[in-house]
Design an enzyme around this catalytic site. Structure first.
Site, PDB file in Angstrom:
ATOM      1  N   SER A 198      16.293 -15.225  23.634  1.00 24.16           N
ATOM      2  CA  SER A 198      17.833 -15.338  23.335  1.00 24.16           C
ATOM      3  C   SER A 198      18.110 -14.962  21.594  1.00 24.16           C
ATOM      4  O   SER A 198      17.239 -13.367  21.963  1.00 24.16           O
ATOM      5  CB  SER A 198      18.220 -16.729  23.526  1.00 24.16           C
ATOM      6  N   ASP A 293      23.447 -16.242  34.144  1.00 22.73           N
ATOM      7  CA  ASP A 293      22.844 -16.197  32.704  1.00 22.73           C
ATOM      8  C   ASP A 293      24.034 -15.127  32.175  1.00 22.73           C
ATOM      9  O   ASP A 293      23.885 -13.428  32.076  1.00 22.73           O
ATOM     10  CB  ASP A 293      21.624 -15.937  31.855  1.00 22.73           C
ATOM     11  N   HIS A 323      19.906 -19.667  31.518  1.00 24.02           N
ATOM     12  CA  HIS A 323      19.641 -19.276  30.209  1.00 24.02           C
ATOM     13  C   HIS A 323      19.405 -20.808  29.642  1.00 24.02           C
ATOM     14  O   HIS A 323      19.273 -21.709  29.751  1.00 24.02           O
ATOM     15  CB  HIS A 323      20.875 -18.883  29.424  1.00 24.02           C
TER      16      HIS A 323
END
Length: 355
Positions: A198, A293, A323
């Site tokens: 991320s 996501d 995610h």
């Protein structure tokens, strides 16, 4: 008594969570509800069940009233999903000197690994605002053990106390430290990779780009797990999956407003790596995305650009996952299956650099 309850409640919740995921599949399906299908994808039962339990607990967002509350919530979530540490991994605390003070770090090594090995400099996720060495401890242990490499996890400064580019400055300093101290870390300067999930994937991609274009030794590989690579555009996946799939549209706005509040500066390629004019010559990469996501499409656009500019790249979408799945290995089998595949790609990518 309240203090006792504070200590006992997380353990009870963790036990309840493990108990629910150990139930027979039909029972888990009954709790989770009918299968969710969107964009020609079906959400994994493990992911859907986790989201349902989060909703029941009233924890559907990563953002909070204050960064401190959001950080505490992530730490609590980590405690709920924690099990016994991955065995066979030696962990040592480090301090990385930088121009802005020392950074805490952790060096992970498989116990049986006594000679030199590749080193993965890892940057944790959390929107540049939350997350720390502890929230990603299990993931780093897992990567070290099953990829057979050393991992250096870096605790960079967080926003909004330290907005962009503080996290990137720290990440570059940590990478330079690894290169300069390669032998002492059990590796060599030409066997150092970067990686992250991320926001950490964003930092890893930025470090790879800056190192390749500067006097630094370039990383040999990039492991980018659902990376954030463009802070300027809203893509289709953000519209489709921006609500109800762990990372929300509101979360993304909240994180970015804390990290880079000036919208006019978000096109900076050090932040929006996808917008860099030239990506040629970058290290080989594995770009991992999750089907449900909001960051999916920008990650895949970055992988496509790397390939177009001649960079060897593995682009792997896990169409049934959400995610953050790399931090959920201990919760459900599907998350761990995906993580084993990522480990295989990391191991293969590093092996190819030796040939």
């Amino acid at each position: 008594m309240p203090k006792v309850l504070e200590l006992v409640q997380p353990k009870l919740e963790a036990a309840a969570l493990r108990g629910i995921f150990a139930l027979p599949r039909p029972v888990r399906r009954l709790i989770a509800g009918p299968p969710i299908r969107l964009d020609d994808q079906e959400l994994a039962l493990d992911a859907q069940l986790l989201l349902k339990l989060q909703k029941l607990r009233g924890h559907e967002q990563l953002a909070a009233a204050t960064p401190e509350l959001a950080r505490a919530a992530m730490r609590q979530g980590t405690r709920l999903t924690s099990t016994a540490p991955v065995s066979g991994v030696v962990v040592a605390d480090r301090q990385i000197p930088t121009a802005n003070g020392e950074l805490a770090a952790r060096l992970y090594r498989p116990r049986e690994l006594t000679g030199t090995s590749p080193l993965l400099v890892f940057f944790h996720g959390g929107g540049w605002v939350i997350g720390d060495l502890d929230t990603h401890d299990d993931l780093c242990r897992f990567l070290a053990k099953h990829a057979g490499v050393r991992v250096l996890s870096v605790d960079y400064r967080l926003a909004p106390e330290f907005p962009f580019p503080a996290a990137l400055d720290d990440s570059l300093a940590a990478y330079r430290y690894a290169v300069d101290n390669a032998a002492e870390l059990g590796t060599s300067s030409d066997a150092i990779a970067v990686g992250g999930d991320s926001a950490g994937g964003n930092l890893a991609a930025s470090v790879a780009l800056i190192a390749t274009r500067s006097d630094l030794v370039a990383p040999v590989f990039q492991l980018l797990i659902y990376p954030a690579v463009d802070a300027t555009a809203r893509r289709r996946s953000r519209e489709l999956f921006g609500n109800g799939f762990l990372l929300t549209d509101e979360d993304m706005t909240w994180f970015m407003d804390k990290y880079q509040p000036d919208e006019a500066l978000r096109a900076d390629p050090r932040l929006s790596v996808l917008l860099a004019e030239d990506l040629s010559g970058l290290p080989a990469a594995c770009v991992v995305t999750a089907g449900f996501d909001p960051l999916r499409d920008e990650g895949e656009a970055y992988a496509a650009r790397l390939a177009e500019e001649g960079v060897p790249v593995i682009s792997r979408r896990f169409p049934d996952l959400i995610h953050g799945f790399a931090n959920l290995r201990t919760v459900g089998d599907r998350f761990q299956e995906a993580l084993f595949e990522i480990v295989g790609a990391l191991r293969a990518g590093l092996s190819l650099q030796k040939t």
